[in-house]
Design a protein around this motif. Sequence first.
Motif, PDB file in Angstrom:
ATOM      1  N   LYS A   1       5.759  22.149  16.495  1.00  0.00           N
ATOM      2  CA  LYS A   1       7.133  21.473  16.099  1.00  0.00           C
ATOM      3  C   LYS A   1       8.014  21.227  17.511  1.00  0.00           C
ATOM      4  O   LYS A   1       9.138  21.610  17.842  1.00  0.00           O
ATOM      5  N   PHE A   2       7.461  20.573  18.317  1.00  0.00           N
ATOM      6  CA  PHE A   2       8.265  20.411  19.809  1.00  0.00           C
ATOM      7  C   PHE A   2       8.996  19.179  19.466  1.00  0.00           C
ATOM      8  O   PHE A   2       8.831  18.340  18.628  1.00  0.00           O
ATOM      9  N   PRO A   3      10.447  19.239  19.817  1.00  0.00           N
ATOM     10  CA  PRO A   3      11.396  18.315  19.742  1.00  0.00           C
ATOM     11  C   PRO A   3      10.950  16.896  20.393  1.00  0.00           C
ATOM     12  O   PRO A   3      11.195  15.736  19.742  1.00  0.00           O
ATOM     13  N   ALA A   4       9.978  16.923  21.331  1.00  0.00           N
ATOM     14  CA  ALA A   4       9.438  15.734  21.858  1.00  0.00           C
ATOM     15  C   ALA A   4       8.397  16.257  22.920  1.00  0.00           C
ATOM     16  O   ALA A   4       8.544  17.340  23.554  1.00  0.00           O
ATOM     17  N   PRO A   5       7.283  15.637  22.619  1.00  0.00           N
ATOM     18  CA  PRO A   5       5.914  15.813  23.744  1.00  0.00           C
ATOM     19  C   PRO A   5       6.488  15.793  24.997  1.00  0.00           C
ATOM     20  O   PRO A   5       6.489  14.583  25.418  1.00  0.00           O
ATOM     21  N   LYS A   6       6.306  16.564  26.136  1.00  0.00           N
ATOM     22  CA  LYS A   6       6.669  16.251  27.292  1.00  0.00           C
ATOM     23  C   LYS A   6       5.600  17.184  28.208  1.00  0.00           C
ATOM     24  O   LYS A   6       5.272  18.065  28.019  1.00  0.00           O
TER      25      LYS A   6
ATOM     26  N   SER B   1      22.316  24.883  33.058  1.00  0.00           N
ATOM     27  CA  SER B   1      22.000  23.989  31.813  1.00  0.00           C
ATOM     28  C   SER B   1      21.641  22.568  32.709  1.00  0.00           C
ATOM     29  O   SER B   1      22.106  22.202  33.760  1.00  0.00           O
ATOM     30  N   GLY B   2      20.450  22.034  32.135  1.00  0.00           N
ATOM     31  CA  GLY B   2      20.327  20.673  32.692  1.00  0.00           C
ATOM     32  C   GLY B   2      19.364  20.517  34.078  1.00  0.00           C
ATOM     33  O   GLY B   2      18.910  19.870  34.435  1.00  0.00           O
ATOM     34  N   THR B   3      18.719  21.917  34.084  1.00  0.00           N
ATOM     35  CA  THR B   3      17.732  21.952  35.332  1.00  0.00           C
ATOM     36  C   THR B   3      16.422  21.760  34.884  1.00  0.00           C
ATOM     37  O   THR B   3      15.311  22.046  35.673  1.00  0.00           O
ATOM     38  N   GLY B   4      16.086  21.333  33.605  1.00  0.00           N
ATOM     39  CA  GLY B   4      14.668  20.867  33.295  1.00  0.00           C
ATOM     40  C   GLY B   4      14.103  22.340  32.634  1.00  0.00           C
ATOM     41  O   GLY B   4      12.567  21.988  32.428  1.00  0.00           O
ATOM     42  N   LYS B   5      14.548  23.227  32.305  1.00  0.00           N
ATOM     43  CA  LYS B   5      13.861  24.402  31.706  1.00  0.00           C
ATOM     44  C   LYS B   5      13.212  24.101  30.505  1.00  0.00           C
ATOM     45  O   LYS B   5      11.860  24.662  30.317  1.00  0.00           O
ATOM     46  N   THR B   6      13.836  23.208  29.529  1.00  0.00           N
ATOM     47  CA  THR B   6      13.197  22.779  28.240  1.00  0.00           C
ATOM     48  C   THR B   6      11.807  21.906  28.614  1.00  0.00           C
ATOM     49  O   THR B   6      10.819  22.110  27.708  1.00  0.00           O
ATOM     50  N   HIS B   7      12.026  21.105  29.479  1.00  0.00           N
ATOM     51  CA  HIS B   7      10.875  20.171  29.926  1.00  0.00           C
ATOM     52  C   HIS B   7       9.715  21.119  30.496  1.00  0.00           C
ATOM     53  O   HIS B   7       8.580  20.824  30.025  1.00  0.00           O
ATOM     54  N   ILE B   8       9.803  22.066  31.211  1.00  0.00           N
ATOM     55  CA  ILE B   8       8.945  23.027  31.834  1.00  0.00           C
ATOM     56  C   ILE B   8       8.188  23.475  30.607  1.00  0.00           C
ATOM     57  O   ILE B   8       7.125  23.701  30.547  1.00  0.00           O
ATOM     58  N   ALA B   9       9.099  24.018  29.439  1.00  0.00           N
ATOM     59  CA  ALA B   9       8.559  24.756  28.474  1.00  0.00           C
ATOM     60  C   ALA B   9       7.853  23.976  27.700  1.00  0.00           C
ATOM     61  O   ALA B   9       6.680  24.357  27.271  1.00  0.00           O
ATOM     62  N   LEU B  10       8.080  22.714  27.359  1.00  0.00           N
ATOM     63  CA  LEU B  10       7.497  21.742  26.510  1.00  0.00           C
ATOM     64  C   LEU B  10       6.171  21.501  27.287  1.00  0.00           C
ATOM     65  O   LEU B  10       5.113  21.218  26.619  1.00  0.00           O
ATOM     66  N   GLY B  11       6.200  21.252  28.338  1.00  0.00           N
ATOM     67  CA  GLY B  11       4.948  21.002  29.419  1.00  0.00           C
ATOM     68  C   GLY B  11       3.807  22.178  29.285  1.00  0.00           C
ATOM     69  O   GLY B  11       2.728  21.916  29.199  1.00  0.00           O
ATOM     70  N   LEU B  12       4.422  23.314  29.369  1.00  0.00           N
ATOM     71  CA  LEU B  12       3.488  24.467  29.301  1.00  0.00           C
ATOM     72  C   LEU B  12       2.970  24.825  27.733  1.00  0.00           C
ATOM     73  O   LEU B  12       1.767  24.969  27.966  1.00  0.00           O
ATOM     74  N   GLY B  13       3.730  24.463  27.030  1.00  0.00           N
ATOM     75  CA  GLY B  13       3.438  24.227  25.472  1.00  0.00           C
ATOM     76  C   GLY B  13       2.231  23.371  25.065  1.00  0.00           C
ATOM     77  O   GLY B  13       1.388  23.682  24.564  1.00  0.00           O
ATOM     78  N   LEU B  14       2.583  22.244  25.697  1.00  0.00           N
ATOM     79  CA  LEU B  14       1.642  21.104  25.558  1.00  0.00           C
ATOM     80  C   LEU B  14       0.377  21.591  26.116  1.00  0.00           C
ATOM     81  O   LEU B  14      -0.916  21.023  25.411  1.00  0.00           O
ATOM     82  N   ALA B  15       0.315  21.972  27.419  1.00  0.00           N
ATOM     83  CA  ALA B  15      -0.878  22.304  28.118  1.00  0.00           C
ATOM     84  C   ALA B  15      -1.675  23.524  27.275  1.00  0.00           C
ATOM     85  O   ALA B  15      -3.043  23.407  27.132  1.00  0.00           O
ATOM     86  N   ALA B  16      -0.891  24.371  26.595  1.00  0.00           N
ATOM     87  CA  ALA B  16      -1.651  25.214  25.824  1.00  0.00           C
ATOM     88  C   ALA B  16      -2.374  24.702  24.529  1.00  0.00           C
ATOM     89  O   ALA B  16      -3.297  25.171  24.053  1.00  0.00           O
ATOM     90  N   CYS B  17      -1.711  23.698  23.773  1.00  0.00           N
ATOM     91  CA  CYS B  17      -2.349  23.051  22.831  1.00  0.00           C
ATOM     92  C   CYS B  17      -3.481  22.144  23.029  1.00  0.00           C
ATOM     93  O   CYS B  17      -4.407  22.376  22.387  1.00  0.00           O
TER      94      CYS B  17
ATOM     95  N   ILE C   1       7.467  29.829  21.962  1.00  0.00           N
ATOM     96  CA  ILE C   1       8.691  29.170  22.891  1.00  0.00           C
ATOM     97  C   ILE C   1      10.011  29.544  22.221  1.00  0.00           C
ATOM     98  O   ILE C   1      10.358  28.808  21.303  1.00  0.00           O
ATOM     99  N   ILE C   2      10.879  30.217  22.987  1.00  0.00           N
ATOM    100  CA  ILE C   2      12.201  30.558  22.317  1.00  0.00           C
ATOM    101  C   ILE C   2      12.853  29.796  23.342  1.00  0.00           C
ATOM    102  O   ILE C   2      13.434  30.215  24.584  1.00  0.00           O
ATOM    103  N   ASP C   3      13.581  28.728  22.889  1.00  0.00           N
ATOM    104  CA  ASP C   3      14.554  27.660  24.115  1.00  0.00           C
ATOM    105  C   ASP C   3      16.070  28.084  23.777  1.00  0.00           C
ATOM    106  O   ASP C   3      16.458  28.526  22.806  1.00  0.00           O
TER     107      ASP C   3
END
Length: 252
Positions: A67-72, A111-127, A168-170
Amino acid sequence: MNEASDLLLADHLKKLKLPTVLREYEKQARQCAAENKGHVPYLSRLIELELIDRERRMVERRIKAAKFPAPKSLDSFDFKAIAALNKVQVLELARCGWIERRENVIALGPSGTGKTHIALGLGLAACQRGLPVRFITAAALVHELIEARDEKRLLRLQKQMLAPKLLIIDELGFVPLSKTGAELLFELVSQRYERSSTLITSNLPFEEWTETFGSERLTGALLDRLTHHVSILEMNGESYRLGQSRKTTQKH
């Protein structure tokens, strides 16, 4: 092969759930015949194509379930924009050894420093490495936990949230939590402690987490569990989103 044999083979392959073999067997037969290759290389090539396709479908299912908001991916992250972030550390985390060891990751920064992007990237790598992942914002998670408790299905929801190898808790810290919400979130983190990995992003430094949880005792106990085995990503710097926006504007 005659038409009856074709239909029978197609039926068998469908029952065995081998859609790639069904799709490819005639084409690969022609190709192997043209290359003068025998039945073993032909069969090997078919099975290899099936396995590659099956792994791709499994990755797609894991990404959907997360349930990623967007795959990054991390490939699209501009590490130069956030000088404080340790790129080597992030790329090492993308190998997912920390998830196998049931450790945690906390990404801290404004806010805005890319934390969610990094979290999504690590989540995608795990998938991509075959690990089940779930992504959710802190506010949505707490809302779901409170609703489940009120509807007497909290145990079922907790079980669901314990299942992923990585949760992942964003955006923890954007909204102060109610006493009940803080206690339910603490309970979930405690249940996952040393059983599975949790990745948290927060715009607040640790010393300000009490503002979110409303209790020094609860905050201290939560941090004890989260930081026992943890990698901390410092992401202080100018807004990553603002920098990306400027680049886009300059291109036009």
